[in-house]
Design an enzyme around this catalytic site. Sequence first.
Site, short mmCIF file in Angstrom:
data_model
loop_
_atom_site.label_atom_id
_atom_site.label_comp_id
_atom_site.label_asym_id
_atom_site.label_seq_id
_atom_site.Cartn_x
_atom_site.Cartn_y
_atom_site.Cartn_z
N GLY A 1 0.66 -1.02 0.17
CA GLY A 1 -0.05 -0.10 0.08
C GLY A 1 0.85 1.14 -0.02
O GLY A 1 0.45 2.41 -0.63
N GLN B 1 -7.90 0.09 4.14
CA GLN B 1 -8.83 -0.38 5.15
C GLN B 1 -10.24 -0.73 4.44
O GLN B 1 -11.11 -1.43 5.19
CB GLN B 1 -9.00 0.55 6.17
CG GLN B 1 -7.69 0.85 7.19
CD GLN B 1 -7.21 -0.44 7.86
OE1 GLN B 1 -7.91 -1.35 8.03
NE2 GLN B 1 -6.03 -0.42 8.13
N CYS C 1 2.94 4.70 23.99
CA CYS C 1 4.03 3.69 24.44
C CYS C 1 4.07 2.64 23.13
O CYS C 1 5.26 1.97 22.85
CB CYS C 1 3.93 3.17 25.60
SG CYS C 1 4.45 4.13 27.03
#
Lengths: 313, 402
Positions: B72, B179, B325
Amino acid sequence: MWDYSEKVKEHFFDPKNAGAVSDANAVGDVGSLSCGDALRLTLKVEDKTDIILNAGFQTFGCGSAIASSSALTEMVKGLTVDEALEISNQDIADYLDGLPPEKMHCSVMGREALQAAVANYRGEELEDDHEEGALVCKCFAIDEVMVRDTVRANSLSSVEEVTNYTKAGGGCSACHEGIEQILTEEMEARGETFTPAPIAATKKNVVHLKKEDVKKIEPEKPAAAKLTTVQRIKLIEKALDEIRPSLQRDHGDVELVDVDGKNIYVKLIGACVGCQLASATVGGIQQKLMEALGEFVKVTPVSDEQLTNLAGV
Amino acid sequence: MNDIYLDNNATTMVDPAVVDEMLPFFSEQFGNPSSIHSFGNKVGLAIKKARKTIQTLLGAEYDSEIIFTSCGTESDSTAILSALRAQPERKEIITTEVEHPAILTLCENLETQGFVVHYLKVDEKGRLDLNAYQRLLSDKVAIVSVMWANNETGTIFPVEKMAEMAQNAGIMFHTDAVQAVGKLPVNLKDSCIHMLSLSGHKLHAPKGIGVLYLKRGTRFRPLLRGGHQERGRRAGTENAAAIVGLGKAAQLALEHMAFENSHVSALRDKLQEGILKAVPCSFVTGDPDNRLPNTANIAFEYIEGEAILLLMNKFGIAASSGSACTSGSLEPSHVMKAMGIPYTAAHGTVRFSLSRYNTEEEIDKVIEAVPPIVAKLRKLSPYWEGDGPVEEPEKSFAPVYA
Ligand code: FES
């Protein structure tokens, strides 16, 4: 040769009319060895009738050159010279159930050999219209020399014009960059600058109408009142049938469930269900039905369970 | 323990039927599709078939509009760079601030080279303002690139409408649809979309294969030049096995389209409702009314996403988070930031993305597992006290040292 049709393979592995016709009175030579493609077509033409009695070919060419030549000789036998000249390279390709895009020039060569042979038979001088250059457009087998000459002779300035004059660029459009390059150079030579065309207009979806597009329809047109329920249902069914193909293209469908005055209940099927455009689709259907009936209607999609309720079960 | 995979927007399992279809192309069908001999022969035919299936999935008008790429990201770069090279007089790009990094990072780099990039803003539900978009459309713009559906929230953008607006202004339109393809019906021939990127591994094909759809007649400059592959528009020997796999995956996606939009979305709804009901101070991000059928992004306030993921992982549940994180940076997800989600919630977002392989049983397990995990972490949170957040959490705990 994975892209060759069975017909091409047949004519390649077992070519018809290979070799020169011994008592030929028409010979056409085209191509050049340097390009790796050359074809000699020999014909025996009956003087009085102009009918081609026999045809043969010799070629130094690839598989599809052999197949195209073989096909051409089969096609021209029994035709008059004039009829034979009607054959286009596309006809040759069609006879073979198609040729891969990059092999289309082989059929062009066949057609040129035929012209040359006829000119030879008639004792005419065939003007050699082009030397071959690198292929620019594979879909239509148009070489650089051809594009350049046409651009120069006609002062062309857009890819679209080049396509109209030469066909180059009219297929997959992968060669547009090359055509633009030629245009840029040729236009520079005549003191102009190449400006590419604006973004081409594309088709709009027929059913997925925008709200703004929906025409205002006067509610309660007197004519509408005259329709009986059966007539209305017939009109509705007919209008739905017209919409159906474009829904089916999207893997969906529509069914008429009930007609209750101005309220028309439909069931959306398949991909239409849950499609983010479902509401737009319903809007499109409503618009079509209003046009068909000439009155204001409201289209409501119903689900299976609502269906049961509607039926009063 | 059987693992429950709810991270299908990251990548998907290769469907076993896809693997079966691919295997011969590693062994007996190893030929180069460009070759004349019969080794290459069959491979060429197989690629042709795959191209046709993908044409159908995308609703494209011609199969030559399908260009195979490696992923992609390559499709995205090819599209944008092509538009800039083909129209050197146009120096502006319009995109959105919630695009995938494949677009955003490229755009940032282009800015350093003198291009002007307009980033469309989104509202609190991740929706675009089409009036603001309309005002930016001018003949200085080379290309508009807007994702079809957001990878983090699943929010669907009205790309067909936006493409039409671009078309009316004479501007090329590209959409990153990695998507959306396979989950939403796509019908490119009736749209004004000039280019579209898709990625194999998001729809149960392998990694390392992508597609750039290029509407016939769209001006194009290749990224990779060399061989004649893909009609000279993307040189390089075809990744035959992966192309065949993608073809099969496209066929399966077509067959499951209705299932995805009924069954999978029902499971997603069940999961979302189950969790929201059991966990206080949690909410769905993005636009739930306009969303991919498989995605639910839920913010758990006052706790941190990576911690949630680690604990979920202990129960064999795989999902992902917009937390800083997990991305290796100090910032929470740019998508959450763009929607104005407060930091106390943005760091605690968890994306559940389902596939047709998920079962109701799995969803029940997740609904059971998540609330205690959240409760456990909230006990440790400085923003939480007893059964609810502390008063004015932002003020009560405002560390000075970052
Ligand atoms: S190569 Fe396909 S149109 Fe020219």
